[in-house]
Design a protein around this motif. Structure first.
Motif, PDB file in Angstrom:
ATOM      1  N   ASP A  31       0.800  -1.218   0.000  1.00 27.93           N
ATOM      2  CA  ASP A  31       0.000   0.000   0.000  1.00 27.93           C
ATOM      3  C   ASP A  31       0.836   1.272   0.000  1.00 27.93           C
ATOM      4  OD1 ASP A  31      -2.284  -1.493  -0.025  1.00 27.93           O
ATOM      5  OD2 ASP A  31      -2.560  -1.467   2.153  1.00 27.93           O
ATOM      6  N   SER A  32       2.108   1.176   0.446  1.00 26.00           N
ATOM      7  CA  SER A  32       2.942   2.368   0.508  1.00 26.00           C
ATOM      8  C   SER A  32       3.790   2.531  -0.752  1.00 26.00           C
ATOM      9  CB  SER A  32       3.872   2.293   1.737  1.00 26.00           C
ATOM     10  OG  SER A  32       4.746   1.196   1.620  1.00 26.00           O
ATOM     11  N   TYR A  33       3.624   1.627  -1.706  1.00 31.14           N
ATOM     12  CA  TYR A  33       4.413   1.679  -2.942  1.00 31.14           C
ATOM     13  C   TYR A  33       3.932   2.837  -3.809  1.00 31.14           C
ATOM     14  CZ  TYR A  33       6.247  -0.080  -7.415  1.00 31.14           C
ATOM     15  OH  TYR A  33       6.891  -0.231  -8.611  1.00 31.14           O
ATOM     16  N   ASP A  34       4.824   3.692  -4.231  1.00 30.81           N
ATOM     17  CA  ASP A  34       4.478   4.846  -5.047  1.00 30.81           C
ATOM     18  C   ASP A  34       4.543   4.453  -6.518  1.00 30.81           C
ATOM     19  OD1 ASP A  34       4.296   7.247  -6.397  1.00 30.81           O
ATOM     20  OD2 ASP A  34       5.395   8.364  -4.869  1.00 30.81           O
ATOM     21  N   ARG A  35       3.412   4.150  -7.114  1.00 31.60           N
ATOM     22  CA  ARG A  35       3.388   3.615  -8.478  1.00 31.60           C
ATOM     23  C   ARG A  35       3.820   4.640  -9.519  1.00 31.60           C
ATOM     24  NH1 ARG A  35       0.021   0.578  -5.611  1.00 31.60           N
ATOM     25  NH2 ARG A  35      -0.264  -1.597  -6.174  1.00 31.60           N
ATOM     26  N   GLU A  36       3.699   5.905  -9.200  1.00 35.72           N
ATOM     27  CA  GLU A  36       4.066   6.914 -10.187  1.00 35.72           C
ATOM     28  C   GLU A  36       5.577   7.020 -10.348  1.00 35.72           C
ATOM     29  OE1 GLU A  36       2.747  10.831  -9.312  1.00 35.72           O
ATOM     30  OE2 GLU A  36       3.605  11.690 -11.117  1.00 35.72           O
ATOM     31  N   THR A  37       6.295   6.856  -9.247  1.00 38.05           N
ATOM     32  CA  THR A  37       7.720   7.132  -9.303  1.00 38.05           C
ATOM     33  C   THR A  37       8.593   5.916  -9.064  1.00 38.05           C
ATOM     34  OG1 THR A  37       7.686   7.735  -6.972  1.00 38.05           O
ATOM     35  CG2 THR A  37       7.434   9.504  -8.559  1.00 38.05           C
ATOM     36  N   ALA A  38       8.044   4.792  -8.632  1.00 35.70           N
ATOM     37  CA  ALA A  38       8.862   3.612  -8.359  1.00 35.70           C
ATOM     38  C   ALA A  38       9.224   2.888  -9.649  1.00 35.70           C
ATOM     39  CB  ALA A  38       8.122   2.671  -7.418  1.00 35.70           C
ATOM     40  N   GLY A  39      10.150   1.943  -9.513  1.00 39.91           N
ATOM     41  CA  GLY A  39      10.482   1.099 -10.647  1.00 39.91           C
ATOM     42  C   GLY A  39      11.479   1.696 -11.606  1.00 39.91           C
ATOM     43  N   GLY A  40      12.253   2.701 -11.181  1.00 39.01           N
ATOM     44  CA  GLY A  40      13.361   3.116 -12.017  1.00 39.01           C
ATOM     45  C   GLY A  40      13.246   4.461 -12.684  1.00 39.01           C
ATOM     46  N   ARG A  41      12.281   5.283 -12.315  1.00 43.11           N
ATOM     47  CA  ARG A  41      12.178   6.588 -12.959  1.00 43.11           C
ATOM     48  C   ARG A  41      13.467   7.387 -12.787  1.00 43.11           C
ATOM     49  NH1 ARG A  41       7.728  11.314 -11.576  1.00 43.11           N
ATOM     50  NH2 ARG A  41       8.698  12.959 -12.760  1.00 43.11           N
ATOM     51  N   TYR A  42      14.136   7.185 -11.662  1.00 45.18           N
ATOM     52  CA  TYR A  42      15.368   7.898 -11.397  1.00 45.18           C
ATOM     53  C   TYR A  42      16.573   6.966 -11.449  1.00 45.18           C
ATOM     54  CZ  TYR A  42      12.527  11.840  -9.987  1.00 45.18           C
ATOM     55  OH  TYR A  42      11.645  12.874  -9.971  1.00 45.18           O
ATOM     56  N   ALA A  43      16.435   5.818 -12.085  1.00 52.11           N
ATOM     57  CA  ALA A  43      17.555   4.879 -12.200  1.00 52.11           C
ATOM     58  C   ALA A  43      18.631   5.474 -13.101  1.00 52.11           C
ATOM     59  CB  ALA A  43      17.067   3.550 -12.770  1.00 52.11           C
ATOM     60  N   LEU A  44      19.808   4.858 -13.082  1.00 55.68           N
ATOM     61  CA  LEU A  44      20.902   5.365 -13.901  1.00 55.68           C
ATOM     62  C   LEU A  44      20.614   5.169 -15.375  1.00 55.68           C
ATOM     63  CD1 LEU A  44      23.918   4.096 -11.798  1.00 55.68           C
ATOM     64  CD2 LEU A  44      22.715   6.253 -11.653  1.00 55.68           C
ATOM     65  N   ARG A  45      19.998   4.037 -15.730  1.00 55.61           N
ATOM     66  CA  ARG A  45      19.543   3.793 -17.098  1.00 55.61           C
ATOM     67  C   ARG A  45      18.127   3.244 -17.033  1.00 55.61           C
ATOM     68  NH1 ARG A  45      23.851   0.213 -17.370  1.00 55.61           N
ATOM     69  NH2 ARG A  45      22.341  -1.392 -17.920  1.00 55.61           N
ATOM     70  N   LYS A  46      17.357   3.513 -18.052  1.00 48.89           N
ATOM     71  CA  LYS A  46      15.972   3.054 -18.040  1.00 48.89           C
ATOM     72  C   LYS A  46      15.866   1.532 -18.024  1.00 48.89           C
ATOM     73  CE  LYS A  46      13.989   7.106 -20.297  1.00 48.89           C
ATOM     74  NZ  LYS A  46      13.232   7.622 -21.465  1.00 48.89           N
ATOM     75  N   ASP A  47      16.886   0.843 -18.615  1.00 49.19           N
ATOM     76  CA  ASP A  47      16.832  -0.610 -18.694  1.00 49.19           C
ATOM     77  C   ASP A  47      17.580  -1.279 -17.553  1.00 49.19           C
ATOM     78  OD1 ASP A  47      19.348   0.216 -19.463  1.00 49.19           O
ATOM     79  OD2 ASP A  47      19.558  -1.278 -21.062  1.00 49.19           O
ATOM     80  N   MET A  48      17.973  -0.526 -16.530  1.00 44.80           N
ATOM     81  CA  MET A  48      18.787  -1.084 -15.447  1.00 44.80           C
ATOM     82  C   MET A  48      17.927  -1.923 -14.506  1.00 44.80           C
ATOM     83  SD  MET A  48      21.428   0.843 -12.915  1.00 44.80           S
ATOM     84  CE  MET A  48      22.643   0.976 -14.218  1.00 44.80           C
ATOM     85  N   ALA A  49      18.355  -3.155 -14.276  1.00 48.42           N
ATOM     86  CA  ALA A  49      17.651  -4.058 -13.373  1.00 48.42           C
ATOM     87  C   ALA A  49      18.007  -3.707 -11.934  1.00 48.42           C
ATOM     88  CB  ALA A  49      18.044  -5.496 -13.676  1.00 48.42           C
ATOM     89  N   PRO A  50      17.138  -4.081 -10.970  1.00 49.92           N
ATOM     90  CA  PRO A  50      17.409  -3.752  -9.571  1.00 49.92           C
ATOM     91  C   PRO A  50      18.786  -4.191  -9.090  1.00 49.92           C
ATOM     92  CG  PRO A  50      15.163  -4.538  -9.808  1.00 49.92           C
ATOM     93  CD  PRO A  50      15.827  -4.721 -11.148  1.00 49.92           C
ATOM     94  N   GLY A  51      19.215  -5.382  -9.477  1.00 48.32           N
ATOM     95  CA  GLY A  51      20.501  -5.884  -9.009  1.00 48.32           C
ATOM     96  C   GLY A  51      21.697  -5.173  -9.583  1.00 48.32           C
ATOM     97  N   GLU A  52      21.477  -4.318 -10.604  1.00 46.10           N
ATOM     98  CA  GLU A  52      22.582  -3.593 -11.233  1.00 46.10           C
ATOM     99  C   GLU A  52      22.868  -2.253 -10.565  1.00 46.10           C
ATOM    100  OE1 GLU A  52      22.889  -4.229 -15.815  1.00 46.10           O
ATOM    101  OE2 GLU A  52      20.794  -3.855 -15.345  1.00 46.10           O
ATOM    102  N   MET A  53      21.989  -1.803  -9.680  1.00 42.93           N
ATOM    103  CA  MET A  53      22.183  -0.505  -9.053  1.00 42.93           C
ATOM    104  C   MET A  53      23.475  -0.496  -8.251  1.00 42.93           C
ATOM    105  SD  MET A  53      19.761   1.282 -10.178  1.00 42.93           S
ATOM    106  CE  MET A  53      19.715   2.744  -9.168  1.00 42.93           C
TER     107      MET A  53
END
Length: 273
Positions: A31-53
């Protein structure tokens, strides 16, 4: 409208929350997950997987020290029609609330303090604390703590009290959700006699290192040189040119620093008037 406010308006529009994932940590869509901004909007690359951070375990906390408040970034301001007051003589400050983080969208660009934002260092943004300030941030969910240097303004999302760099958020274990409940405490450092002497000598001088037509090159160099030399670096954009400048630098160090920069390849470096 002054330049600080102009810069803050687009910043405020973007500082909603930044999140990707802690290395190896799946994003939890509760319920606290921010769907608008989560999942890589501010990642280093758009295709970067979580384990690559990038792993930030080697990054050390900011070291609290006395720093005179900067001329830039310490004026009251207005964002989205709301007035914000900058605290001038705050000695004690504690607060609890939600923290968020911001990353690649702003990496290499100016903070409200006039420095270049480096998401891989221990910094933060706050709406009211004077710049710069040092604070201890505790994630009250897991007990992890960091010490960060506040050099920017924000967050302007309702209910959030501090915006952390990527490195600080990584160390607090809050990348997955993008936000976390925190306790924030000001660390106040009194000036010693040498600090007072240097402060009385004036704000110091600025050095221009180079001018280039590549904004990316100038911002990358600014972030690196700020880390290496310990002084704020900025990029001024004029016409087609991006000018890399460093300072303010205390009067006792200007000549030595200029000579060092020239010896290290910045042949065109000179003092700004």
């Amino acid at each position: 409208m002054n330049n600080n406010v102009k810069r803050l308006l687009p910043l405020a529009a973007l500082l909603l929350a930044a999140c990707s994932s802690q290395p190896g940590e799946p994003v939890k869509k509760d319920d606290s997950y921010d769907r608008e901004t989560a999942g890589g909007r501010y990642a280093l690359r758009k295709d970067m997987a979580p384990g690559e951070m990038p792993d930030m375990s080697h990054v050390k906390d900011a070291v609290p020290r006395f720093e005179p408040y900067s001329r830039q970034g310490n004026k009251d301001y207005n964002v989205w029609g709301q007035d914000y007051e900058v605290w001038r003589d705050v000695q004690n400050y504690k607060d609890e609330g939600m923290a968020s983080w911001y990353g690649a969208k702003f990496h290499g660009y100016h903070t409200s303090n006039g420095e270049v934002y480096d998401m891989f260092t221990m910094t933060a943004a706050h709406k009211n604390l004077p710049l710069p300030s040092f604070v201890r941030v505790t994630n009250t969910e897991n007990g992890k703590q960091v010490v960060v240097r506040v050099n920017d303004r924000g967050p302007f999302h309702d209910g959030r009290i501090i915006d952390l760099s990527y490195a600080a958020a990584w160390k607090l274990g809050m990348l997955g959700k993008g936000t976390a409940p925190v306790k924030v405490e000001l660390i106040k450092v009194a000036p010693n006699k040498e600090d007072v002497r240097l402060a009385n000598q004036g704000p110091g001088r600025h050095i221009q290192l180079l001018a280039t037509r590549s904004g990316d090159k100038a911002r990358e160099l600014a972030a690196r040189l700020s880390r290496e030399y310990g002084f704020p670096a900025r990029v001024e954009h004029q016409s087609d040119w991006y000018k890399l400048q460093m300072g303010p630098i205390p009067a006792t160090q200007t000549d030595d620093l200029l000579a060092r920069l020239i010896a290290e390849g910045y042949k065109q470096a000179y003092f700004l008037k």
